[in-house]
Design a protein around this motif. Structure first.
Motif, PDB file in Angstrom:
ATOM      1  N   THR A  44      44.511 -20.080  88.122  1.00 26.75           N
ATOM      2  CA  THR A  44      43.992 -21.108  87.216  1.00 26.75           C
ATOM      3  C   THR A  44      42.521 -20.898  86.891  1.00 26.75           C
ATOM      4  O   THR A  44      42.131 -20.872  85.728  1.00 26.75           O
ATOM      5  N   LEU A  45      41.723 -20.750  87.927  1.00 27.21           N
ATOM      6  CA  LEU A  45      40.269 -20.678  87.729  1.00 27.21           C
ATOM      7  C   LEU A  45      39.835 -19.222  87.565  1.00 27.21           C
ATOM      8  O   LEU A  45      40.071 -18.385  88.448  1.00 27.21           O
ATOM      9  N   SER A  46      39.180 -18.930  86.463  1.00 28.03           N
ATOM     10  CA  SER A  46      38.839 -17.537  86.173  1.00 28.03           C
ATOM     11  C   SER A  46      37.863 -16.968  87.201  1.00 28.03           C
ATOM     12  O   SER A  46      37.951 -15.796  87.556  1.00 28.03           O
ATOM     13  N   ASN A  47      36.964 -17.794  87.725  1.00 28.92           N
ATOM     14  CA  ASN A  47      36.013 -17.261  88.697  1.00 28.92           C
ATOM     15  C   ASN A  47      36.669 -16.959  90.045  1.00 28.92           C
ATOM     16  O   ASN A  47      36.282 -16.001  90.715  1.00 28.92           O
ATOM     17  N   VAL A  48      37.644 -17.783  90.432  1.00 22.66           N
ATOM     18  CA  VAL A  48      38.358 -17.506  91.692  1.00 22.66           C
ATOM     19  C   VAL A  48      39.184 -16.229  91.522  1.00 22.66           C
ATOM     20  O   VAL A  48      39.227 -15.360  92.404  1.00 22.66           O
ATOM     21  N   SER A  49      39.843 -16.106  90.370  1.00 22.38           N
ATOM     22  CA  SER A  49      40.623 -14.899  90.088  1.00 22.38           C
ATOM     23  C   SER A  49      39.716 -13.666  90.140  1.00 22.38           C
ATOM     24  O   SER A  49      40.062 -12.643  90.745  1.00 22.38           O
ATOM     25  N   ALA A  50      38.553 -13.759  89.511  1.00 25.76           N
ATOM     26  CA  ALA A  50      37.632 -12.619  89.487  1.00 25.76           C
ATOM     27  C   ALA A  50      37.169 -12.259  90.890  1.00 25.76           C
ATOM     28  O   ALA A  50      37.068 -11.075  91.242  1.00 25.76           O
ATOM     29  N   LYS A  51      36.917 -13.273  91.721  1.00 23.98           N
ATOM     30  CA  LYS A  51      36.469 -12.994  93.101  1.00 23.98           C
ATOM     31  C   LYS A  51      37.563 -12.268  93.876  1.00 23.98           C
ATOM     32  O   LYS A  51      37.299 -11.305  94.595  1.00 23.98           O
ATOM     33  N   GLU A  52      38.818 -12.730  93.719  1.00 26.10           N
ATOM     34  CA  GLU A  52      39.923 -12.077  94.443  1.00 26.10           C
ATOM     35  C   GLU A  52      40.063 -10.627  94.008  1.00 26.10           C
ATOM     36  O   GLU A  52      40.291  -9.732  94.825  1.00 26.10           O
ATOM     37  N   LEU A  53      39.954 -10.407  92.698  1.00 31.14           N
ATOM     38  CA  LEU A  53      40.114  -9.040  92.193  1.00 31.14           C
ATOM     39  C   LEU A  53      38.952  -8.152  92.654  1.00 31.14           C
ATOM     40  O   LEU A  53      39.163  -6.983  93.012  1.00 31.14           O
ATOM     41  N   ASN A  54      37.752  -8.697  92.649  1.00 29.85           N
ATOM     42  CA  ASN A  54      36.601  -7.914  93.133  1.00 29.85           C
ATOM     43  C   ASN A  54      36.764  -7.543  94.602  1.00 29.85           C
ATOM     44  O   ASN A  54      36.470  -6.414  95.013  1.00 29.85           O
ATOM     45  N   LEU A  55      37.236  -8.511  95.397  1.00 27.57           N
ATOM     46  CA  LEU A  55      37.458  -8.225  96.817  1.00 27.57           C
ATOM     47  C   LEU A  55      38.552  -7.181  96.999  1.00 27.57           C
ATOM     48  O   LEU A  55      38.476  -6.321  97.881  1.00 27.57           O
ATOM     49  N   MET A  56      39.579  -7.267  96.147  1.00 27.55           N
ATOM     50  CA  MET A  56      40.658  -6.287  96.206  1.00 27.55           C
ATOM     51  C   MET A  56      40.110  -4.870  95.978  1.00 27.55           C
ATOM     52  O   MET A  56      40.480  -3.918  96.662  1.00 27.55           O
ATOM     53  N   LEU A  57      39.177  -4.743  95.013  1.00 22.23           N
ATOM     54  CA  LEU A  57      38.562  -3.422  94.767  1.00 22.23           C
ATOM     55  C   LEU A  57      37.808  -2.939  96.004  1.00 22.23           C
ATOM     56  O   LEU A  57      37.877  -1.760  96.367  1.00 22.23           O
ATOM     57  N   ASP A  58      37.089  -3.854  96.649  1.00 27.77           N
ATOM     58  CA  ASP A  58      36.359  -3.477  97.873  1.00 27.77           C
ATOM     59  C   ASP A  58      37.328  -3.005  98.950  1.00 27.77           C
ATOM     60  O   ASP A  58      37.040  -2.053  99.681  1.00 27.77           O
ATOM     61  N   ASP A  59      38.476  -3.695  99.056  1.00 27.89           N
ATOM     62  CA  ASP A  59      39.485  -3.274 100.044  1.00 27.89           C
ATOM     63  C   ASP A  59      39.986  -1.862  99.741  1.00 27.89           C
ATOM     64  O   ASP A  59      40.192  -1.047 100.647  1.00 27.89           O
ATOM     65  N   ILE A  60      40.203  -1.579  98.466  1.00 29.70           N
ATOM     66  CA  ILE A  60      40.664  -0.232  98.094  1.00 29.70           C
ATOM     67  C   ILE A  60      39.596   0.801  98.466  1.00 29.70           C
ATOM     68  O   ILE A  60      39.904   1.872  99.003  1.00 29.70           O
ATOM     69  N   ALA A  61      38.331   0.450  98.205  1.00 25.07           N
ATOM     70  CA  ALA A  61      37.242   1.395  98.476  1.00 25.07           C
ATOM     71  C   ALA A  61      37.105   1.698  99.969  1.00 25.07           C
ATOM     72  O   ALA A  61      36.515   2.711 100.348  1.00 25.07           O
TER      73      ALA A  61
END
Lengths: 452, 122
Positions: A378-395
């Protein structure tokens, strides 16, 4: 103050004669210019010296070929106005490329630090048209292209290739204000090639790129057959927009930019390079739901503003022949990991990913009751935070470079420099370009170490 | 007491917003946390871009109130500082007096969803 004559310098391609048009100036006589800032450009063609050869000439599919040029030091320009022939003579290639041709001079207070300080630095540009009908004669890399690229290198340099597949947030960084890689050329002193593939009409999210890497000629033929069957039947009345969309879509589905190899001409002659050493992607292009063809299984992701370019028949086809597939964060992560691993196996290309802005100074949530769970849907900022964290996990487990748009925008001021979360200000683009060049420099160093 | 809701400048460069969803109707008794409207903000007029810089926002009540009037319906454009809705603290309070203050709301960026007006036009 020293006046240094500016000369074209060498440019060659074995088996070809390089012809050029008259100059089209980007700066005026008497103006100040920065070092490495393009001041003019030619159209060029490579004419085979042996016309009996049966094979297709190099660059035949890149109908826009241009060379922009810059002085190696800053100063006041004294341009030879006769170099601009005017009219079609500034478009058609009429003169052979002669290294000693003088285009003017630069009055400078800088101490020359090169053996030939007046030899121009050259930015070679090539555009593969989306359709041969897009023959526009104005400006740098004019028209509509399925791929554009710009490269530069001094003698003895091997340029690294960066392929940009992102949407607006990546495109603006590599293309610059005039869509001709000029800012990257000015900022990067080492040899480089930048390649840009637009999101017309299919946006380059991870499932689309994985499809491109694995699609066989037979699978592509099956897609073409299916499209013909659907749209070519009796009683079908398609609008012009439908035909143009279908043609563009099939053209794009038949290509795989991640596998592309590139011909380059330079001061030392022809060379071939590729696939890309690094690939610039944008996290913002990853949708939370993607279309998958109901029978053939391939993916389709057309950005909302590009869907409007399709006619009614194509829009109906997208609704009926495809099913939406939800992509929770874990699914996006899996697609990225598959892409990274596939690229590692096939080409060794390294991914460089722009993360997304995840905060807003204008938000004042004190109660989450009005927002449905899960908040990341729902919230674009929460979605963006999850996706950013996901990238960090991949890295943490794979070698990728993350360009931290989130941190840079927060530091510079998101409201001023990234007002809608995607489209950066010019100042922010300068900072992000430096990040990209920093990663490219690291990549160059690691490749050099690997060779030695 | 009468409360008003005017469209604030959610983003400094915006000139207005398009209503995408209305979650309440006049006469509804709304609790704290009730969704009121979803809006889209298109900055195309401020930034020349090849893709429209559109973002989406939700306005949610931070206090209980009775919705008495709402001026925008899905698809309507509202300019910054123009009225969006009127509220009152009791259900049948006369609306002829001036609003005492702005209604307390939260504004947050949201994802596009299928129920939005723009989604149904495609």
């Amino acid at each position: 103050m020293t006046a240094i004559p500016l000369t074209l310098g060498p440019l060659q391609a074995k088996g070809y004669t390089i012809l050029r048009s008259g100059v089209r100036w980007l700066r005026e006589d008497g103006q100040m210019c920065r070092a490495n800032e393009p001041i003019g450009y030619f159209n060029v063609t490579l004419e085979p010296t042996d016309t009996r050869a049966g094979s297709q000439p190099l660059f035949a599919d890149e109908m826009e070929l241009q060379v922009a040029f810059a002085a190696r030091m800053s100063g006041r320009l004294k341009l030879d106005e006769a170099m601009a022939r005017g009219g079609y003579l500034n478009v058609r290639t009429i003169d052979a490329w002669e290294p000693g041709t003088r285009i003017g001079a630069i009055e400078t207070e800088e101490e020359p630090d090169a053996d030939e300080p007046g030899q121009l630095r050259l930015l070679k540009l090539a555009g593969r048209r989306m359709t041969a009908l897009a023959d526009v004669h104005s400006g740098l890399l004019p028209g509509w292209h399925s791929r554009t690229r710009g490269w530069w290198c001094d003698e003895g340099e091997a340029p690294l290739t960066l392929l940009s597949l992102g949407v607006c947030d990546a495109a603006g960084l590599v293309l610059g204000a005039q869509c001709a890689f000029m800012e990257m050329f000015e900022a990067a002193r080492q040899g480089m090639q930048i390649v840009y593939v637009p999101d017309h009409p299919i946006a380059p999210c991870a499932p689309i790129l994985l499809d491109q890497l694995s699609r066989t000629p037979a699978q592509f033929e099956a897609i073409v057959e299916d499209v013909h069957r659907h749209f070519g039947g009796p009683g079908k009345h398609l609008a012009a927009d439908d035909w143009m969309f279908i043609g563009t879509m099939l053209s794009v589905l038949g290509k795989a930019p991640l596998k592309d190899r590139y011909n380059l001409f330079s001061a030392t002659g022809l060379q071939q390079t590729g696939p890309a050493d690094a690939v610039l992607l944008s996290l913002a292009v990853e949708p939370l739901s993607i279309l998958r063809h109901r029978t053939l299984g391939y993916h389709m992701h057309v950005m909302r503003h590009h869907q409007a370019a399709a006619g009614p028949a194509v829009r109906a086809w997208l609704s009926s022949a495809f099913e939406p597939v939800k992509r929770p964060t874990d699914a996006i992560r899996q697609d990225y990991e598959n892409l990274i691993d596939t690229l590692q196996r096939q080409s060794g290309s390294r991914l460089m990913i722009l993360n997304t802005m995840s905060t807003s100074g204008h938000e004042d949530i004190s109660c989450y009751l009005g927002f449905d769970a899960p908040l990341s849907a729902t919230l674009s900022n929460v979605s963006a935070k999850e996706l950013n964290l996901m990238l960090d996990d991949i890295a943490a487990t794979r070698e990728i470079d993350i360009i931290d748009v989130d941190a840079i925008a927060a530091e510079m001021g998101g409201a001023q420099h990234l007002p809608d979360g995607i489209h950066q200000s010019g100042m922010m683009q300068v900072v992000l370009r430096q990040e990209i060049l920093h990663f490219m420099s690291d990549l160059r160093a690691s490749r050099s170490l690997a060779v030695t | 007491m009468i409360y008003e809701l005017k469209l604030s400048a959610i983003v400094p460069q915006m000139t207005g917003a398009t209503t995408q969803c209305c979650y309440a109707a006049p006469g509804d008794a709304l609790k704290m946390g009730s969704k009121l409207v979803d809006l889209s903000v298109d900055l195309s007029s401020a930034f020349a871009q090849e893709c429209p810089p559109v973002s989406y926002y939700r306005i949610v009540l931070r206090e209980p109130a009775f919705l008495r009037a709402i001026t925008a319906k899905p698809g309507d454009f509202t300019a910054v500082d123009a009225p969006l809705a009127l509220f009152s603290s009791t259900p049948d309070e006369p609306l002829d007096e001036a609003p005492a203050r702005p209604v307390r709301v939260t504004v947050a960026g949201i994802m596009h969803h299928d129920a939005m007006w723009s989604g149904q036009q495609e």
